[in-house]
Design a protein around this motif. Structure first.
Motif, PDB file in Angstrom:
ATOM      1  N   ASP A   1       0.848  -1.182   0.000  1.00 57.07           N
ATOM      2  CA  ASP A   1       0.000   0.000   0.000  1.00 57.07           C
ATOM      3  C   ASP A   1       0.887   1.236   0.000  1.00 57.07           C
ATOM      4  O   ASP A   1       1.654   1.451   0.940  1.00 57.07           O
ATOM      5  N   ASP A   2       0.819   2.013  -1.067  1.00 59.31           N
ATOM      6  CA  ASP A   2       1.598   3.257  -1.162  1.00 59.31           C
ATOM      7  C   ASP A   2       3.098   3.009  -1.322  1.00 59.31           C
ATOM      8  O   ASP A   2       3.911   3.865  -0.955  1.00 59.31           O
TER       9      ASP A   2
ATOM     10  N   CYS B   1      -6.333   4.246  -2.519  1.00 60.11           N
ATOM     11  CA  CYS B   1      -6.328   2.863  -2.032  1.00 60.11           C
ATOM     12  C   CYS B   1      -7.528   2.011  -2.450  1.00 60.11           C
ATOM     13  O   CYS B   1      -7.398   1.060  -3.210  1.00 60.11           O
TER      14      CYS B   1
ATOM     15  N   ASP C   1      -0.894  -0.410  -4.587  1.00 59.30           N
ATOM     16  CA  ASP C   1      -2.178   0.137  -5.053  1.00 59.30           C
ATOM     17  C   ASP C   1      -2.027   1.428  -5.850  1.00 59.30           C
ATOM     18  O   ASP C   1      -2.895   1.800  -6.614  1.00 59.30           O
ATOM     19  N   GLN C   2      -0.917   2.119  -5.652  1.00 62.43           N
ATOM     20  CA  GLN C   2      -0.512   3.232  -6.509  1.00 62.43           C
ATOM     21  C   GLN C   2       0.872   3.642  -6.073  1.00 62.43           C
ATOM     22  O   GLN C   2       1.405   3.074  -5.123  1.00 62.43           O
TER      23      GLN C   2
ATOM     24  N   LYS D   1      -0.502  10.693  -2.461  1.00 64.18           N
ATOM     25  CA  LYS D   1      -0.667  10.123  -3.816  1.00 64.18           C
ATOM     26  C   LYS D   1      -1.718  10.928  -4.582  1.00 64.18           C
ATOM     27  O   LYS D   1      -1.627  12.112  -4.660  1.00 64.18           O
TER      28      LYS D   1
HETATM   29 CA    CA Z   1      -2.674   3.310  -1.099  1.00 64.59          CA
END
Ligand code: CA
Length: 524
Positions: free
Chosen positions: A32-33, A72, A333-334, A346
């Motif tokens: 995540d991230d 997310c 997720d990005q 983000k």
């Molecule tokens: Ca994220």
């Protein structure tokens, strides 16, 4: 005639058996991230990630994996469905995923797979289509997480845990692989981490790692946001102004047990005291530089624990002889801002958050050390998993299978442009709604509620510091990209933005997370 039928039946059976034999296991490792600036396979990274790099070394690295909506929950919903946010219904955090719709794990189950998801889910509704799930409740804390356990055969139950969340997720994934799955069936495991999401709380093992290092600053840490449309300056995600005391570890997390708190304080108390003793004599620039170091080191510490966890799972696959028939895909997720443009977070269509890392290994299919510059996306993951499993990809999924690229083929008519759409305004960090198109060389962004535009020449201006939207030299490019944007919006059935109701009011003030003491930062 009878002989013909017999031969036909035998051929059918043998092709079925071959297909069954060839169905690979699928391990989807998701962070995540996590951004490529903190992943050494991408080169020039701020840390070494030996275990994640194993996936790249034994497989393929993608240099242009773009997300459709850089936040997310929406990214997770895109991966479940292979559809853009406006069609899967999850356009922004705060939405609830409609789990009754078609998802790739459900289709894999119908094709003989056993499915599991462990770790961060963040789609609000209870996971559907999984034989086993054990997921963080909501965002999930870094320590001592409550998790929701259940599956097709068992009712969802919330259970408490003690320990560091990254390690707990890894232990659960390994337990399922070792003891709980049906070893006669192919499996698909989603191994999904909370880390390194805000607010970057390191595990006990790495609380002091990097203490004596100085992490290089990005060239755009002191960006003044000139040269772009108004949203770049009007966000609330700067290291300078928008980090809370808990982000900066000037207060300890509120949910640690006495043992965890003791280790935490041993790591941070003296460093904090040193900072607080000198902060009033520091310049504004020096304070930003201090915050940057504190933030980035904590972020890298979180990544390091995940890298260790990934190593253990890859080792298990090796030891059990599963590696040869397992597709391992790693992504996030990005992407993320590690100080670029002075930011954390983000959401933007700018490169750092539009791009997400993507690595894949699959012995016998993907040549080791491969690299692809094709424009690929999290929109393609569901289709890729189904194709790898030999399942039909439903026509209403909007992405493309990456399996031909895995095989080193250059698919005809592969996409040369990509559509992006971010919806979460008003919302956290005040990033204006925008959509746009990128070709990897040029990027056009429309902040449609403001009717402001940006156009970037990514080859001349890779940091996206100066929009050339109004530059006469780019008039032709501008009109070409506008046409392409219209075409993509039609192709993906975007329609009007009907998602106008705010899920929550914009926050004027940054507040600490619940359970944490709220104190005024010494100097913002
Ligand atoms: Ca994220």
């Amino acid at each position: 005639m009878r002989i013909c039928y017999t031969i036909f039946a035998a051929l059918l059976l043998s092709s079925f058996l071959n297909a069954a034999e060839e169905q690979p296991n699928i391990v989807f490792i998701f962070m995540d991230d996590h951004c490529e600036q903190a992943l050494s396979a991408y080169g020039d990274a701020k840390m070494t990630t030996p275990n994640l790099d194993r996936i790249a070394n034994d497989g393929m690295l993608f240099t242009r994996c773009y997300v459709t909506n850089g936040i997310c929950g929406p990214s997770r919903a895109v991966i479940q469905t292979g559809k853009y946010s406006h069609l899967n219904g999850f356009v922004r955090n705060g939405n609830t995923f409609d789990g009754s719709q078609q998802t790739f794990p459900k289709i894999l189950r119908k094709n003989g797979y056993q499915t599991a998801v462990v770790g961060k889910w963040h789609l609000k509704s209870t996971p559907q289509g999984f034989d086993y799930f054990d997921v963080l409740v909501g965002q999930g804390p870094y320590y001592n997480p409550p998790m929701l356990f259940g599956g097709i055969e068992s009712e969802a139950t919330q259970r408490d845990h003690t320990g560091y969340t990254t390690d707990i997720i890894k232990d659960k994934a390994l337990d399922w692989l070792k003891s709980s799955r049906d070893k006669e069936k192919p499996f698909m495991l989603m191994f999904q981490h909370k880390a390194p999401h805000r607010n970057w709380q390191p595990g006990p093992k790495y609380l002091n790692w990097l203490d004596d290092e100085t992490i290089p600053e990005p060239a755009t840490l002191f960006d003044d946001y000139s040269g772009r449309a108004s949203p770049a300056a009007n966000q609330t995600m700067t290291i300078k102004e928008h980090m809370t005391p808990s982000d900066l570890k000037l207060v300890a997390p509120g949910n640690l047990n006495p043992y965890q708190l003791k280790a935490w304080d041993a790591a941070y108390s003296k460093k904090n005291a040193d900072y607080l003793a000198k902060v009033d004599s520091m310049t504004e620039k020096e304070v930003i530089q201090w915050k940057y170091q504190r933030y980035v080191k904590d972020y890298l510490r979180c990544v390091r624990s995940v890298d260790d966890a990934v190593g253990e799972v890859l080792d298990y696959l090796d030891e059990e002889g599963l590696t040869e028939n397992t597709l391992v895909v790693y992504s996030s997720d990005q992407g993320w801002y590690l100080g670029e443009h002075g930011w954390f977070d983000k959401r933007w269509m700018y490169e750092e958050s539009l791009k997400t890392p993507l690595l894949a290994k699959w012995p016998g299919v993907i040549e080791p050390g491969g690299k692809s510059d094709a424009i690929v996306s999290n929109l393609d993951f569901a289709e890729t998993f189904l194709d790898a499993a030999g399942a039909d990809v439903p026509a209403d999924m909007q992405g493309e299978s990456l399996v031909p690229i895995f095989k080193g083929e250059e698919p005809k008519d592969w996409r040369t442009s990509f559509y992006y759409h971010y919806y979460e305004f008003p919302g956290a960090h005040s990033v204006a709604r925008h959509y746009g198109v990128t070709t990897g060389k040029h990027k056009l962004i429309h902040y449609y509620q403001l009717d402001e535009w940006e156009l970037f020449d990514l080859e001349k201006d890779p940091d996206e510091l100066k929009s050339v939207y109004d530059d006469a030299d780019y008039a032709e490019k501008r009109s070409e990209l506008k046409k392409e944007l219209d075409r993509l919006r039609e192709q993906y059935q975007v329609g009007e933005d009907t998602f106008v109701a705010p899920v929550r009011k914009p926050k004027n003030k940054q507040k600490g997370k619940s359970g944490e003491k709220k104190v005024k930062p010494p100097k913002a």
